[in-house]
Each structure stands twice: as C-alpha cells, then as structure tokens.
Design an enzyme around this catalytic site. Structure first.
Site, PDB file in Angstrom:
ATOM      1  N   GLU A  10      26.168  19.529-133.360  1.00 24.62           N
ATOM      2  CA  GLU A  10      25.264  20.439-134.079  1.00 24.62           C
ATOM      3  C   GLU A  10      25.657  20.554-135.553  1.00 24.62           C
ATOM      4  O   GLU A  10      24.793  20.653-136.431  1.00 24.62           O
ATOM      5  CB  GLU A  10      25.256  21.813-133.398  1.00 24.62           C
ATOM      6  CG  GLU A  10      24.569  21.749-132.029  1.00 24.62           C
ATOM      7  CD  GLU A  10      24.654  23.047-131.258  1.00 24.62           C
ATOM      8  OE1 GLU A  10      25.788  23.520-131.009  1.00 24.62           O
ATOM      9  OE2 GLU A  10      23.599  23.602-130.913  1.00 24.62           O
TER      10      GLU A  10
ATOM     11  N   GLU B 116      26.473  21.452-123.394  1.00 26.51           N
ATOM     12  CA  GLU B 116      26.614  22.892-123.156  1.00 26.51           C
ATOM     13  C   GLU B 116      26.128  23.323-121.775  1.00 26.51           C
ATOM     14  O   GLU B 116      26.701  24.231-121.166  1.00 26.51           O
ATOM     15  CB  GLU B 116      25.854  23.695-124.224  1.00 26.51           C
ATOM     16  CG  GLU B 116      26.526  23.723-125.589  1.00 26.51           C
ATOM     17  CD  GLU B 116      26.141  22.565-126.491  1.00 26.51           C
ATOM     18  OE1 GLU B 116      25.649  21.542-125.989  1.00 26.51           O
ATOM     19  OE2 GLU B 116      26.341  22.693-127.711  1.00 26.51           O
TER      20      GLU B 116
HETATM   21  C1  3H9 Z   1      29.476  24.558-127.629  1.00 28.13           C
HETATM   22  O1  3H9 Z   1      29.747  23.732-128.443  1.00 28.13           O
HETATM   23  C2  3H9 Z   1      28.535  25.702-127.879  1.00 28.13           C
HETATM   24  C3  3H9 Z   1      27.712  25.580-129.097  1.00 28.13           C
HETATM   25  O2  3H9 Z   1      26.533  24.864-128.852  1.00 28.13           O
HETATM   26  C4  3H9 Z   1      27.218  26.900-129.605  1.00 28.13           C
HETATM   27  C5  3H9 Z   1      28.149  27.981-129.872  1.00 28.13           C
HETATM   28  C6  3H9 Z   1      27.496  29.198-130.450  1.00 28.13           C
HETATM   29  N1  3H9 Z   1      37.232  24.252-126.613  1.00 28.13           N
HETATM   30  O3  3H9 Z   1      39.398  17.075-121.791  1.00 28.13           O
HETATM   31  P1  3H9 Z   1      40.733  16.854-122.396  1.00 28.13           P
HETATM   32  C7  3H9 Z   1      40.897  21.233-124.673  1.00 28.13           C
HETATM   33  S1  3H9 Z   1      30.181  24.517-126.083  1.00 28.13           S
HETATM   34  C8  3H9 Z   1      38.508  24.525-126.375  1.00 28.13           C
HETATM   35  O4  3H9 Z   1      41.905  16.882-121.498  1.00 28.13           O
HETATM   36  P2  3H9 Z   1      39.919  14.184-123.080  1.00 28.13           P
HETATM   37  C9  3H9 Z   1      41.134  20.960-123.199  1.00 28.13           C
HETATM   38  O5  3H9 Z   1      41.141  22.155-122.461  1.00 28.13           O
HETATM   39  C10 3H9 Z   1      31.298  23.143-126.136  1.00 28.13           C
HETATM   40  N2  3H9 Z   1      39.375  23.630-125.840  1.00 28.13           N
HETATM   41  O6  3H9 Z   1      40.769  15.506-123.266  1.00 28.13           O
HETATM   42  C11 3H9 Z   1      42.504  20.289-123.245  1.00 28.13           C
HETATM   43  O7  3H9 Z   1      43.465  21.316-123.388  1.00 28.13           O
HETATM   44  P3  3H9 Z   1      44.927  21.165-122.719  1.00 28.13           P
HETATM   45  C12 3H9 Z   1      30.618  21.838-126.058  1.00 28.13           C
HETATM   46  C13 3H9 Z   1      38.891  22.424-125.534  1.00 28.13           C
HETATM   47  O8  3H9 Z   1      40.354  13.269-124.157  1.00 28.13           O
HETATM   48  C14 3H9 Z   1      42.445  19.480-124.534  1.00 28.13           C
HETATM   49  O9  3H9 Z   1      41.410  20.081-125.319  1.00 28.13           O
HETATM   50  N3  3H9 Z   1      31.592  20.792-125.957  1.00 28.13           N
HETATM   51  C15 3H9 Z   1      37.555  22.087-125.756  1.00 28.13           C
HETATM   52  O10 3H9 Z   1      39.956  13.736-121.665  1.00 28.13           O
HETATM   53  C16 3H9 Z   1      42.105  18.034-124.322  1.00 28.13           C
HETATM   54  O11 3H9 Z   1      40.904  17.941-123.549  1.00 28.13           O
HETATM   55  C17 3H9 Z   1      32.051  20.361-124.772  1.00 28.13           C
HETATM   56  O12 3H9 Z   1      31.620  20.775-123.739  1.00 28.13           O
HETATM   57  C18 3H9 Z   1      36.706  23.059-126.326  1.00 28.13           C
HETATM   58  N4  3H9 Z   1      35.414  22.807-126.578  1.00 28.13           N
HETATM   59  O13 3H9 Z   1      38.413  14.600-123.357  1.00 28.13           O
HETATM   60  C19 3H9 Z   1      33.129  19.317-124.813  1.00 28.13           C
HETATM   61  N5  3H9 Z   1      37.348  20.809-125.344  1.00 28.13           N
HETATM   62  O14 3H9 Z   1      45.514  19.964-123.381  1.00 28.13           O
HETATM   63  C20 3H9 Z   1      34.253  19.691-123.878  1.00 28.13           C
HETATM   64  C21 3H9 Z   1      38.549  20.370-124.898  1.00 28.13           C
HETATM   65  O15 3H9 Z   1      45.566  22.459-123.049  1.00 28.13           O
HETATM   66  N6  3H9 Z   1      35.337  18.766-123.956  1.00 28.13           N
HETATM   67  N7  3H9 Z   1      39.469  21.338-125.011  1.00 28.13           N
HETATM   68  O16 3H9 Z   1      44.657  20.970-121.268  1.00 28.13           O
HETATM   69  C22 3H9 Z   1      35.331  17.540-123.397  1.00 28.13           C
HETATM   70  O17 3H9 Z   1      34.358  17.092-122.827  1.00 28.13           O
HETATM   71  C23 3H9 Z   1      36.586  16.733-123.468  1.00 28.13           C
HETATM   72  O18 3H9 Z   1      37.639  17.612-123.738  1.00 28.13           O
HETATM   73  C24 3H9 Z   1      36.592  15.617-124.537  1.00 28.13           C
HETATM   74  C25 3H9 Z   1      38.019  15.005-124.627  1.00 28.13           C
HETATM   75  C26 3H9 Z   1      35.597  14.537-124.147  1.00 28.13           C
HETATM   76  C27 3H9 Z   1      36.246  16.168-125.891  1.00 28.13           C
END
Ligand code: 3H9
Length: 699
Positions: free
Chosen positions: A111, A131
C-alpha cells in the site's frame, strides 16, 4: 543508518545528486510500526521542504521491502500517524516518488508502494494484499488504489485470496511498473530516481486515476465468499470496500477505514493473528534450536497409508527415501500410493511434472531392513502394536549406523518403552504425522526421557524441511492431540445419548466453524476404526466410574454399516448429500429407553458449550502436566492437525474469550449430571482465582 539523515530509529534519508533516497531499516521484515510511519512522513516532508531533489526513491534495507503493518500493534491503542495518513502524505508529495521493491511488498508495504508515483521491483520479488488471512482487509488504501491501477477484477483476486503474486504478473496487470533483472536495492533506487528525472520512468498519482465499475465481478465475488466462508466477515467487507473504489478517493478511503475497523474489533482478527504468530512460536523454543544431525537420506518402514504419505512428504521436500516393507505386495501397494500422491500434487498444481519425476526417482523400495544401514533417520510407520514396534526397534538398533535417528510414527504408544528396546535411547523420538501425511501440516515431535537435544532439534529441522508445523510433545497416551480428542470425543456421544441428534451436533459444530461435524467425519473416515477401539477398551475393562457412551455407535456399526464406504452410517448417501439415517433414530430411541434416559433439549449453543468446555478441560490438563509446553502449542496442534477453525485461534485462545471463571462454573454445573467426566482441572481453577489467562502463559 543507511542514509545520512535519520528521521527515526528505523528511517533515514539522503541525496545522490538530485535523487533523494529514503531507506526503511526495521528488521526482520520492515513492518510499519510507529517509528517507520513517523519516520516516513518526516523524511518525505523534509525532502520536500529542503527542495534539493527532483525525485524521491524509497527502498528498504535487509531481506525485504516493507512486508506490512506491524500486526503486533492491532488491538493496542492507536498511535498517529496512521498508515493511511502516511500513504496519503506520500501520495501528496510534490516531488515525484518511486518505490523499489525487493523480497516481498505485502499488505501495508504494498500500500505504501501504491501511494508512491511508480513501482519498480527486483526479479523474483512478490507483492500482495494478504490482510484477509489475518481477519482484516487492506486498510491503507489498497482497496482503493489497486483498482485504479489494475481494475476491480484483479484487485478482487489479489485481496480476497491474499495470495503473494509474482511481480512479473503485476507488470502485466499494471500493478508494478517495471521489473529489474538484478542489483542492490539502493543502486536501483538511484537509477530509478534518475529515470524519473529523465522522464524515462513515468510517474503519476494513483489516486488521480478513475476506476471502471464492475458490478458483476463484485456481486459474484460476494456470493462466492459468503458461500465458501460464511464465518469470515472480513471477506465480504473486503469486497464491499473494493466496490467503493469507484467513488472519489477520499470517500472510498473513509469507507475502507470504517470496514477495517469493524474487522479489527472482531474476535476472528484476534484468532487469525494468534494463528499467524503461533505457527512461528511453536518452533521458537530452545529445544528446536542448536546442533542438528544430517537429514540426507531417510528410511520409512511401512508402505500403508501413513508410511506412503510420510514418504511422499519427504520426496516432495527433495529428500531421498528408502521404503521398507515385508512383502512384495505391500511394497508395490506403497509405491503405487506414493505415485498416486505425487500425481495428485501435480494435478493440484503443487508441483511440476519434472519435479514429480525427480521425486519418484529418489524413492528406493526394498524388502530388506538391512538396507537402512546408511540412512540418517528412520521413521517407523507400521501397525499400532507395541510388540511389533519393539521388535522393529530392536532390529534397527543392530542395523542402523551410529548417530542415526530412530523415530516412531506411533499415535499414542509409549516412546520410552520403544526406546528402551535399543542400546541408543538417546537417538529415539516420536514423529507423529497426521493423515494424509503429505497434506496435513502438523508434526508432533515427541521427546522421550532420554532423547538427545540434537536428535530433538533434528525433528524440528525435518518439520521445517517438510514445510510442516512441528510441535513439541511429551510422552503420554495420545500425546497432545489424540489425548485431548479422546476426552472431548466422549462428550459427543453423551450429547446424543442425552437428547441431541447426530445431525444437531454436526449442525451446531459446523456453525461454530468446523468444516464438517463429527458424525459426518466419522462416516467419511469409517466407523469401524472407532468400533474396534471401543471393543478393545471394553475387553481391557472400562474404568469403574466411566459412563460408556458408545452403545449407539456400536449398534450403528453392527446393524447399519461403517459410513460412506458401506453406503450407510449416521447418514444415508443415496443422493450424494448426507441425509440423516432414520434407522439411527430408532437405534438412539432404543438405547435411551434401555438406559432409562429421558431426552433433554440442547440448543446449538448448549452443544458448542459442552463440547468446547470438555475440549478445554483436557487441553488445560495437557498444559498443566507439561505434555504441551504452552497453551499456544495445543492451539497449533488443533489448527494444523485437526481442522479446528483457524479464525477461533485454537481451543485455548478461544477459552480466553470465555474466561476461566465461566468455564469452572460450567464444569461444576455439568458435574451434577456426571461428576466423573466433568472435573475442574486444577490449572483452570487457579486461573479463575488469579484472574489469569492462557495468553499469559504464552508470554
Ligand atoms: C497490514 O499490512 C494492514 C494494513 O493493510 C493496514 C493497516 C491500517 N508484523 O514469517 P517469518 C515477524 S496487515 C510484525 O518467520 P519468512 C514474524 O513474526 C500485514 N511482525 O519470515 C517473525 O518473527 P520472529 C500484512 C511480523 O521469511 C519474523 O517477522 N502483511 C510481520 O518466512 C520473520 O517472519 C502480512 O500479512 C508483521 N507484519 O516470511 C505479511 N510479518 O522471528 C506477514 C512477519 O520473532 N508476513 N513478522 O518469529 C509474512 O507473510 C512473512 O513474515 C514474510 C516473511 C513473507 C514477510
């Protein structure tokens, strides 16, 4: 700091000639917590105020572009600037802007990119609006700006599926402007800034573009999500927000805000985010870390459903497998099942034909257990009889090389007793897969009394290689999942004995979010398995005070059949769809009359309450006695192994929404009917007294 001027701990900016560079450096995934949001607004403002730049290029340090809003902040008090405000500020920049995407630009990250005036991505990067998978909707303009670039149908596809799309697909759809073959994000940012200045990379404000209405696409997607996923309110909210993109930008953004707020406040948001972090938390423990042993070649003993599924899973992960069976017929059947599983993966689009061929070439079927002499890990998946397992492990002890890990896929037998058949109990552990093993993501990793730390950590390494969710469990009858299932399974039979019909129970639990009610599942899986288990338990002698709930199920098996495979069970399947079997009603009436039971009326809520209270009671005991390390481990077992509705977060996450006090009160009330079955777990009583939650124990 990557650039010379810091606007917060995690955002900095600087200049390369007339190109201003803004860098976000907020490991691990550059999530837009408050420091990123404030830092971005300040950096863009400072650059505009300083007036030295003709283009602004935004890039990120580390492994990825911004991967989204910081989801740990949801449910916490709001801190301004909000992400929508940040995006609006970026879009308003008088100096043209470009985002340089590497890794993943997801959710709020994409975004932010949509709010800049052009998007350039490195080859191999992905983008998306995931999301909905967290129970919310894109809330920083994604539902409004993506339709302006790529139209309503593509936005519906991306935002309602939550899938991560390749940037090359984004170029085709106008969602990404250009893909760059290779390079460092900062260097690309400089080059793209220069192209913006030269006019060779066009820029424009996304918000200025009009959207072509597409009522048909909106209505059909709305109908689809309401049919497929009636429990998730956010899907319909997402579609409706996208429908609002035909309005002027500010009106559409206001509607998006209203809709995301409703989702953020819903319990399903909390459940789905618990699931997201829980999936990662289960392996974030000391036992899963540290030294591991090799996993270059695996041996699987048993070519039945489980053994074949486990073999398939290993082959799909690129690990060669030696499959052992005692007879040629069994071995051929195993190879045929594995081939069928791999072909299924190809037809479901999970793997290419070439990969399938390569996987099958890594399978070495054999009738000689001696062929396991050079494997790194053996997984025994034979019939659940202790004597057979003991015999196999005794043999493995003499055959396998020193340091090889010897694992049993037993669902409930004592791993310590199995380990003691060897002279190397430190190498023995349980690896409990769930059927179908190449599909279900749960792997219970069962620690024996003497299992060595590196053997245990290798169990977690295997789970990771197989893309499974490994959960640590201690030895007990049924480990985490089957032990809890064994307990709450009884309440289903008590409900039917006492007045509910099987269809009532199924309807109530499907209403709660289960994909299929327990009686339909029984008919599908085959009622004979439960029948045999009950007969064995009866032969062994039931505990003195236990109320036997199996009479109805026993008579159905004896008189009607074993479910779908025999055409009849709780339901009839003459027309395909299940219809309650009238003979079952007669059996129920007969058993109730026999036992002198006057049927009571249970509402759907009563059914869910009793079922979940029984579920939570045993789950609390499993945490209390240490079979599971934490409540979150129990939750992930049921989400990934038993089809518990993900949006409920798991049984103990759900328990917190009821509260320990209420749960204790319920158990005490039910105990008036059956004090043996309904007993308050000590842990739950203590939680009720202290006012604590299961979430507190996860910290
Ligand atoms: C959003 O964006 C809302 C908006 O539209 C509007 C708002 C108003 N936040 O998965 P991994 C942490 S909603 C905080 O193991 P990978 C995760 O917990 C969001 N922490 O790595 C982990 O922590 P730890 C939309 C986050 O390489 C570490 O990062 N976005 C977040 O296998 C590593 O993550 C998503 O839904 C976060 N957003 O995969 C994306 N994301 O090391 C969600 C990750 O302490 N994330 N962490 O266990 C993912 O899909 C995967 O993490 C990603 C990397 C593909 C990015």
């Amino acid at each position: 700091m990557a650039e010379s001027n810091a606007t917060s701990d995690v955002v900095s900016y600087g200049y390369e000639g007339e190109v201003a560079l803004v860098c976000v450096d907020n490991p691990p995934v550059n999530a837009t917590g408050i420091a990123v949001r404030q830092g971005l607004v300040d950096a863009f403002k400072a650059i505009n105020d300083e007036g030295k730049a003709k283009a602004i290029a935004l890039y990120c340090a580390g492994r990825t572009f911004i991967a989204g809003a910081d989801i740990r902040e949801f449910g916490q008090p709001r801190k301004d600037p909000s992400l929508p405000e940040v995006c609006n500020a970026l879009e308003a920049s008088a100096i043209p802007t470009v985002s340089v995407i590497h890794g993943t630009a997801l959710g709020g990250g994409y975004e932010v990119a949509l709010a800049t005036h052009a998007r350039v991505a490195l080859k191999g990067a992905k983008f998306g609006l995931p999301e909905v998978l967290l129970g919310i909707i894109p809330g920083a303009g994604g539902t409004q700006r993506l339709p302006r670039l790529s139209g309503i149908p593509f936005t519906l596809d991306i935002a309602v599926s939550g899938r991560h799309a390749k940037v090359e697909e984004g170029v085709d759809k106008g969602a990404i402007d250009r893909v760059v073959e290779a390079g460092d994000p900062r260097d690309i940012a400089i080059a793209m800034g220069q192209e913006v200045i030269a006019g060779t990379l066009p820029t424009r404000r996304t918000g200025d573009i009009d959207v072509t209405p597409d009522e048909a696409a909106i209505n059909s997607t709305l109908a689809m999500v309401e049919k497929k996923n009636p429990h998730l309110i956010n899907l319909a909210e997402c579609v409706k927000a996208i429908a609002a993109s035909t309005k002027p930008l500010m009106e559409g953004l206001a509607e998006e805000r209203e809709r995301i707020m409703r989702c953020i406040e819903s319990p399903q948001r909390s459940g789905l985010i618990h699931a997201f972090f829980g999936e990662r938390a289960v392996s974030n423990i000391p036992e899963a870390k540290g030294e591991t042993r090799a996993l270059d070649k695996i041996g699987v003993i048993g070519g039945g459903t489980m053994g074949s599924g486990i073999t398939t899973s290993c082959l799909m992960a690129g690990i060669p497998v030696r499959l052992i069976e005692v007879q040629q017929e069994g071995l051929d059947r195993g190879v045929a099942t594995i081939t069928k599983n791999l072909d299924g993966a190809v037809s479901r689009g999970k793997m290419s034909q070439d990969k399938r061929d390569a996987a099958l070439a890594m399978l070495e079927p054999s009738l000689a257990m001696e062929d396991l002499s050079d494997v790194d890990l053996v997984i025994e998946a034979v019939f659940e009889k202790m004597e057979i397992k003991k015999d196999i492990f005794g043999k493995l002890d003499t055959i396998c090389k020193p340091g090889a890990i010897l694992a049993s896929n037993t669902s409930y037998l004592d791993i310590n007793a199995i380990a003691n058949m060897t002279n190397r109990p430190q190498d023995v552990l349980g690896l409990h897969f769930f059927s179908p093993a190449h599909v279900m993501r749960l792997l219970e990793i069962v620690q024996g009394e003497k299992t060595a730390p590196d053997a245990l950590a290798t169990g977690f390494a295997l789970a990771k290689k197989l893309k499974k969710v490994g959960v640590l469990a201690q030895v007990c009858d049924g480990f985490i999942g089957n032990r809890i299932l064994g307990h709450y399974g009884k309440v289903i039979s008590y409900l039917v004995l006492d007045g509910a019909s099987p269809a009532d129970v199924d309807r109530a639990l499907e209403g709660f979010g289960m994909a299929m009610g327990p009686h339909k599942v029984g008919d599908l899986a085959g009622l004979d398995i439960g029948y045999m288990t009950r007969q064995r338990r009866k032969e062994e002698g039931l505990p003195a005070n236990e109320r036997y709930g199996g009479d109805i199920a026993d008579l159905i098996c004896e008189r009607e059949g074993y479910g779908r495979k025999t055409g009849k069970g709780y339901y009839l399947y003459e027309t395909g769809a299940p219809v309650p079997n009238p003979a079952v009603e007669e059996i129920i009436n007969e058993v109730r009359a026999d036992k002198g039971i006057t049927p009571k009326t249970f509402s759907d809520q009563d059914i869910v309450d009793r079922y979940m209270t029984a579920f939570i009671s045993e789950a609390a005991r499993v945490v209390e006695d240490g079979t599971a390390k934490r409540p979150v481990d129990v939750d992930m077992v049921f989400l990934f192994g038993y089809g518990f509705p993900r949006h409920r977060g798991g049984p103990l996450h759900y328990a917190d929404s009821i509260g320990a006090k209420e749960l204790v009160a319920r158990i005490e009330a039910y105990a008036k009917e059956d004090p043996n079955y309904w007993q308050v777990p000590d842990l739950l009583r203590k939680m009720a007294e202290d006012g604590t939650t299961f979430a507190d124990m996860n910290k």
